[in-house]
Design a protein around this motif. Structure first.
Motif, PDB file in Angstrom:
ATOM      1  N   LEU A 102       0.831  -1.203   0.000  1.00 23.68           N
ATOM      2  CA  LEU A 102       0.000   0.000   0.000  1.00 23.68           C
ATOM      3  C   LEU A 102       0.867   1.256   0.000  1.00 23.68           C
ATOM      4  CD1 LEU A 102      -2.994   1.143   0.391  1.00 23.68           C
ATOM      5  CD2 LEU A 102      -2.419   1.239   2.811  1.00 23.68           C
ATOM      6  N   ALA A 103       1.881   1.276   0.861  1.00 19.14           N
ATOM      7  CA  ALA A 103       2.718   2.465   1.011  1.00 19.14           C
ATOM      8  C   ALA A 103       3.516   2.782  -0.246  1.00 19.14           C
ATOM      9  CB  ALA A 103       3.662   2.290   2.206  1.00 19.14           C
ATOM     10  N   THR A 104       3.966   1.748  -0.937  1.00 19.48           N
ATOM     11  CA  THR A 104       4.870   1.979  -2.072  1.00 19.48           C
ATOM     12  C   THR A 104       4.168   2.025  -3.424  1.00 19.48           C
ATOM     13  OG1 THR A 104       5.322  -0.399  -2.239  1.00 19.48           O
ATOM     14  CG2 THR A 104       6.808   0.919  -0.861  1.00 19.48           C
ATOM     15  N   GLN A 105       3.036   1.324  -3.546  1.00 19.88           N
ATOM     16  CA  GLN A 105       2.427   1.172  -4.867  1.00 19.88           C
ATOM     17  C   GLN A 105       1.118   1.941  -5.055  1.00 19.88           C
ATOM     18  OE1 GLN A 105       4.244  -0.181  -7.009  1.00 19.88           O
ATOM     19  NE2 GLN A 105       5.704  -1.262  -5.712  1.00 19.88           N
ATOM     20  N   GLU A 106       0.548   2.457  -3.986  1.00 19.52           N
ATOM     21  CA  GLU A 106      -0.768   3.078  -4.126  1.00 19.52           C
ATOM     22  C   GLU A 106      -0.793   4.228  -5.136  1.00 19.52           C
ATOM     23  OE1 GLU A 106      -4.490   4.339  -1.316  1.00 19.52           O
ATOM     24  OE2 GLU A 106      -2.517   4.994  -0.652  1.00 19.52           O
ATOM     25  N   PRO A 107       0.157   5.177  -5.107  1.00 24.89           N
ATOM     26  CA  PRO A 107       0.069   6.282  -6.072  1.00 24.89           C
ATOM     27  C   PRO A 107       0.057   5.817  -7.525  1.00 24.89           C
ATOM     28  CG  PRO A 107       1.617   6.804  -4.319  1.00 24.89           C
ATOM     29  CD  PRO A 107       1.271   5.365  -4.159  1.00 24.89           C
TER      30      PRO A 107
END
Length: 476
Positions: A409-414
């Motif tokens: 979530l932290a690394t891929q969400e954007p």
């Protein structure tokens, strides 16, 4: 407790039962976490205090006090929102205004098919008040036991019966609202026709507490159906589900009150985390839940549903089907649909997309976006479900097996959001179907909303709340 002038004035107004202060006030700590943290656990703020007025007049007085002291207000209903729109920021300077004590049922007019309730009534309480008189309030959400009607209207909630009855907006005839100046607009009309200028209720419905505070509403009721039947059907692909929807609408008309969609990945999570929920049909790429509400009787409804499913099988649209034979079986079928979010939570954090598309374009959108995500993020799991009947998909992205959900979530969400929302725009859709904007999608809205529309929205905000008292940093 810190004896700041505002807190002292609020306690004098609301009494001990109406004001709770936290560590941010500079005094003894009270546990305000139930108000300061959102349902998903994604947003955590700090409130100066939680004000819980017990009347519209008290709400208005709180607004006047906060405006006089230059303190902003975050309105909150049941705190079941999914976009961080009803929790305070981290400053410790905001007043969280809870509407939960406004729970009166003011009037039920059976002849006019209207119900007037206060904003803190739970959706379930509203449904039950109508049912006691043999009537139906059709808004239905998985969180109906804890969400409030004020929050439903402020977010223009959707749910499972929008196909037949519309969103919360379509179910509201009038509002009572406290304005940013602390005035009370009494617009609790039960009229279906009132052509006397601007329809002000539509400014406040869906405004997420940024323009005014809804304190009461007059709602539309309907005659309760004589029978409701539920069925599950499996389909080989999305084109078949869309064709099944068209067939159901053609054969049953307004009797079709729900048409829900679940992909196999969603059903797999249910089998893994909630195995006690019986799945009556074998695994399939897509499972549809249909509901018919009949004004005649159960025999008539049964005949309609059986004829529909038989024709669907003959046309090759449906692989298999099961019709609920009791209320318990119907409840179990609905539990499958409504428990997907819980199963996802048990699996771990995920990237949620509450999107709307023209029904005709959903198969092409899913095919193209699924392929792009799988190419760009190998092993990703796509949990797709939602209200196919009104074009609302919950298109959620789960980390690959064995990958930390939080890290994903932290690394891929954007990057995933950009891909999904670009596709939504390409296929003529909306980045928010029923959850709203809140904090979660505020930047996306600024990027993707028509600039003229955004300018008009900001003009309305400036006109109705010039000091920015209500829910700053949300929506706009």
């Amino acid at each position: 407790m810190s004896q700041t002038p505002l807190l002292t004035a609020l306690r004098d107004l609301l009494g001990e039962a109406g004001l709770r202060v936290g560590l941010a006030s500079g005094g003894a700590e009270e546990d305000l976490s139930a108000f300061e943290k959102d349902w998903r656990g994604r947003y955590q703020g700090r409130a100066l205090a939680v004000a819980s007025p017990s009347s519209t007049e008290q709400v208005a007085a709180v607004v006047r006090l906060c405006a006089a002291h230059g303190v902003s207000i975050v309105p909150q209903g049941g705190n079941t929102g999914l976009v961080g729109g009803g929790v305070p920021d981290a400053s410790g300077s905001q007043i969280l205004l809870s509407l939960r004590r406004l729970q009166a049922v003011r009037e039920l007019d059976a002849a006019n098919l209207t119900l007037t309730v206060e904003a803190g009534c739970s959706l379930q309480a509203v449904q039950e008040a109508a049912a006691e008189q043999g009537l139906l309030f059709p808004l239905s959400l998985a969180s109906e036991g804890s969400c409030t009607i004020g929050g439903n209207l402020a977010s223009n909630a959707g749910g499972t019966q929008v196909l037949r009855y519309g969103n919360a907006r379509e179910l509201c005839l009038g509002l009572e609202v406290v304005t940013a100046s602390g005035d009370i607009w009494s617009g609790l009309s039960g009229l279906r026709k009132d052509n006397t200028g601007y329809d002000l209720r539509h400014l406040f419905i869906g405004s997420e507490g940024t323009l005014g505070i809804i304190t009461a509403a007059t709602l539309k009721l309907y005659p309760a159906p004589q029978a409701q039947l539920t069925a599950l059907a499996t389909c080989a692909d999305l084109n078949a589900t869309v064709a099944l929807l068209a067939l159901a609408q053609a054969q049953t008309g307004a009797a079709l009150t729900a048409f829900e969609l679940m992909n196999d990945a969603a059903m797999t999570l249910l089998r893994r985390h909630l195995p006690q929920l019986v799945q009556p049909l074998s695994p399939s790429p897509w499972t549809v839940l249909l509901e018919l509400s009949d004004c005649e009787n159960e025999t008539h409804a049964q005949a309609q549903l059986e004829q529909l499913l038989s024709e669907a099988v003959n046309r090759g649209l449906v692989q298999d089907a099961a019709v609920a034979q009791s209320l318990a079986q119907s409840h179990t079928m609905w539990q499958l649909r409504e428990s997907i979010s819980m199963a996802q939570s048990k699996e771990g954090l995920n990237i949620k997309h509450d999107i709307a598309l023209p029904v005709s374009r959903i198969p092409a959108f899913v095919a193209a976006t699924d392929a792009a995500l799988r190419a760009g993020f190998p092993g990703v799991r796509l949990i797709t479900f939602g209200h196919l009947g009104d074009g609302n998909l919950h298109y959620n992205v789960q980390a690959p097996e064995g990958v930390s959900a939080a890290e994903f979530l932290a690394t891929q969400e954007p990057a995933i959001n950009r891909l999904v929302y670009d596709a939504v725009q390409q296929f003529g859709g909306s980045i928010s179907a029923e959850h709203g904007i809140g904090q979660l999608k505020r930047e996306e809205l600024a990027l993707r909303k028509d600039p003229v529309a955004l300018a008009l929205m900001r003009s309305i905000k400036s006109a109705l709340d010039p000091q920015g008292v209500f829910n700053p940093g949300r929506l706009l």
